[in-house]
Write an enzyme that holds these catalytic residues in place. Structure first.
Site, mmCIF file in Angstrom:
data_model
loop_
_atom_site.group_PDB
_atom_site.id
_atom_site.type_symbol
_atom_site.label_atom_id
_atom_site.label_comp_id
_atom_site.label_asym_id
_atom_site.label_seq_id
_atom_site.Cartn_x
_atom_site.Cartn_y
_atom_site.Cartn_z
ATOM 1 N N THR A 108 0.817 -1.133 -0.094
ATOM 2 C CA THR A 108 0.037 -0.043 0.110
ATOM 3 C C THR A 108 0.736 1.271 0.044
ATOM 4 O O THR A 108 2.053 1.162 0.282
ATOM 5 C CB THR A 108 -1.061 -0.049 1.499
ATOM 6 O OG1 THR A 108 -0.050 0.141 2.598
ATOM 7 C CG2 THR A 108 -1.881 -1.151 1.295
ATOM 8 N N GLU A 109 0.403 2.443 -0.336
ATOM 9 C CA GLU A 109 1.049 3.500 -0.067
ATOM 10 C C GLU A 109 1.346 3.971 1.349
ATOM 11 O O GLU A 109 0.557 3.224 2.289
ATOM 12 C CB GLU A 109 0.358 4.792 -0.771
ATOM 13 C CG GLU A 109 -0.988 5.356 -0.033
ATOM 14 C CD GLU A 109 -1.787 6.615 -0.626
ATOM 15 O OE1 GLU A 109 -0.596 7.722 -0.882
ATOM 16 O OE2 GLU A 109 -2.810 6.305 -0.586
ATOM 17 N N CYS A 111 2.107 6.650 4.437
ATOM 18 C CA CYS A 111 2.135 8.110 4.718
ATOM 19 C C CYS A 111 3.458 8.361 5.613
ATOM 20 O O CYS A 111 3.689 7.602 6.407
ATOM 21 C CB CYS A 111 0.805 8.469 5.598
ATOM 22 S SG CYS A 111 -0.693 8.433 4.634
ATOM 23 N N ASP A 156 -13.695 0.638 12.200
ATOM 24 C CA ASP A 156 -12.856 0.407 13.235
ATOM 25 C C ASP A 156 -12.285 1.837 12.686
ATOM 26 O O ASP A 156 -10.834 1.939 12.884
ATOM 27 C CB ASP A 156 -11.931 -0.896 12.992
ATOM 28 C CG ASP A 156 -11.072 -0.870 14.144
ATOM 29 O OD1 ASP A 156 -11.469 -0.434 15.282
ATOM 30 O OD2 ASP A 156 -9.961 -1.431 14.092
ATOM 31 N N ASN A 161 -5.581 4.450 13.103
ATOM 32 C CA ASN A 161 -5.650 4.086 11.402
ATOM 33 C C ASN A 161 -6.052 5.064 10.687
ATOM 34 O O ASN A 161 -6.592 4.810 9.563
ATOM 35 C CB ASN A 161 -6.482 2.684 11.134
ATOM 36 C CG ASN A 161 -7.849 2.790 11.555
ATOM 37 O OD1 ASN A 161 -8.497 3.677 11.860
ATOM 38 N ND2 ASN A 161 -8.080 1.554 12.460
ATOM 39 N N ASP A 175 -6.234 1.085 7.029
ATOM 40 C CA ASP A 175 -6.789 -0.242 7.770
ATOM 41 C C ASP A 175 -8.140 -0.529 7.587
ATOM 42 O O ASP A 175 -8.758 -0.629 8.488
ATOM 43 C CB ASP A 175 -6.327 0.108 9.292
ATOM 44 C CG ASP A 175 -5.659 -1.294 9.679
ATOM 45 O OD1 ASP A 175 -5.521 -2.170 9.101
ATOM 46 O OD2 ASP A 175 -5.150 -1.317 10.899
#
Length: 300
Positions: A108-109, A111, A156, A161, A175
């Site tokens: 995934t990317e 951050c 969630d 997340n 997430d």
């Protein structure tokens, strides 16, 4: 041909070596852990083709060999992620199952500044204006999920997340491991999530995407007070009791800004009275806020 993992070049001694490489040879995983949860570990990794850092998510499937539903859930997270495309949602680049090591891997990317909980602890002096800017981006991501066909409920959403690129103040929802895809009825029926952030109807196993709006309200509360909601409770049963009885977390009484407090209360209202993400985006709370991404406000 991708560069090899190990090199005998003496000038190479300062460079990091990959611990693992994906089957195509494009992505390399470093040993550095970015995060770890009950289901998966997230490592720093590198996309050799694009020359950018990415996140390598790895779930050990043997932990769930007796629980095929958990494996299905992991797969559906990944399938779901790959179909989403929005500036405020973490994007997925690739997924594969490693049969030999019995792991599910997905890229995934990443951050740069980690999650909002850690970021906010690190930077204690944040204006209400900055918090509003973050909040607006999260609502845009939620609006995208909730109006997606089919509707996606995150279930969630919490400060651990939500991820941030601090240099540009960009926030993304990540997430989606507990996300559920619901049909036209928008009703879901299983209990999952982070207790402090869970809406009362989640416990009753009959809820809609409005549970994410409740969690969003708790996120605003945590960002304002630097306190996890219901931290006065020392176990989940006590949290459940208070939430079910409609008792607000003590942290809410610490919010001095009446406009922010009223906004949080709107998010925590009874499900039918709770505004949608689209409605909240039009709330006077955000008046006068100019979007930094006004020009590319749609999907990335």
């Amino acid at each position: 041909m991708m560069p090899s993992v190990n090199s005998d070049d003496p000038s190479d001694k300062d460079s990091e070596h990959f611990t693992e490489i994906d089957p195509t040879g494009r992505y390399g995983r470093y040993s550095e852990l970015l995060g770890s949860g009950a289901v998966k570990k997230v490592y720093r990794a590198f996309d050799q083709e694009e020359g950018i850092e990415v996140a390598w998510n790895q779930a050990k499937l043997r932990n769930f060999s007796n629980d095929p539903t958990m494996i299905d859930r992991l797969y559906s997270e990944v399938r779901l992620l790959s179909s989403l495309n929005h500036n405020n949602i973490i994007s997925l680049h690739k997924v594969w199952r490693d049969e030999e090591n019995n792991t599910l891997n997905f890229i995934t990317e990443v951050c740069t500044s980690g999650n909002l909980r850690e970021y906010r602890k690190k930077h204690r002096h944040v204006s209400v204006k900055a918090l509003k800017k973050w909040s607006k981006q999260i609502l845009k991501g939620l609006d995208y999920l909730h109006t997606h066909e089919p509707c996606v409920i995150h279930r969630d959403l919490n400060c651990s997340n939500l991820f941030v690129n601090g240099n540009v103040g960009q926030v993304k929802i990540g997430d989606l491991g507990l996300a559920t895809i619901v049909g036209k009825s928008h009703h879901a029926h299983s209990i999952l999530g982070t207790p402090e952030y869970m809406a009362p109807e989640l416990y009753e196993e009959d809820y809609t995407e409005m549970v994410d709006i409740y969690s969003f309200g708790m996120y605003v509360l945590e960002m304002m007070t630097l306190e996890i909601p219901y931290s006065e409770c020392d176990n989940v049963a006590k949290i459940y009791k208070k939430v079910s009885a409609g008792v607000r977390p003590q942290a809410l009484s610490k919010v001095r800004d009446l406009e922010v407090k009223a906004f949080i209360e709107r998010c925590l209202a009874q499900p039918r009275a709770r505004p949608s993400a689209a409605e909240l985006l039009k709330d006077p709370f955000f008046d006068g806020l100019v979007d930094d991404d006004e020009n590319d406000d749609t999907s990335s």
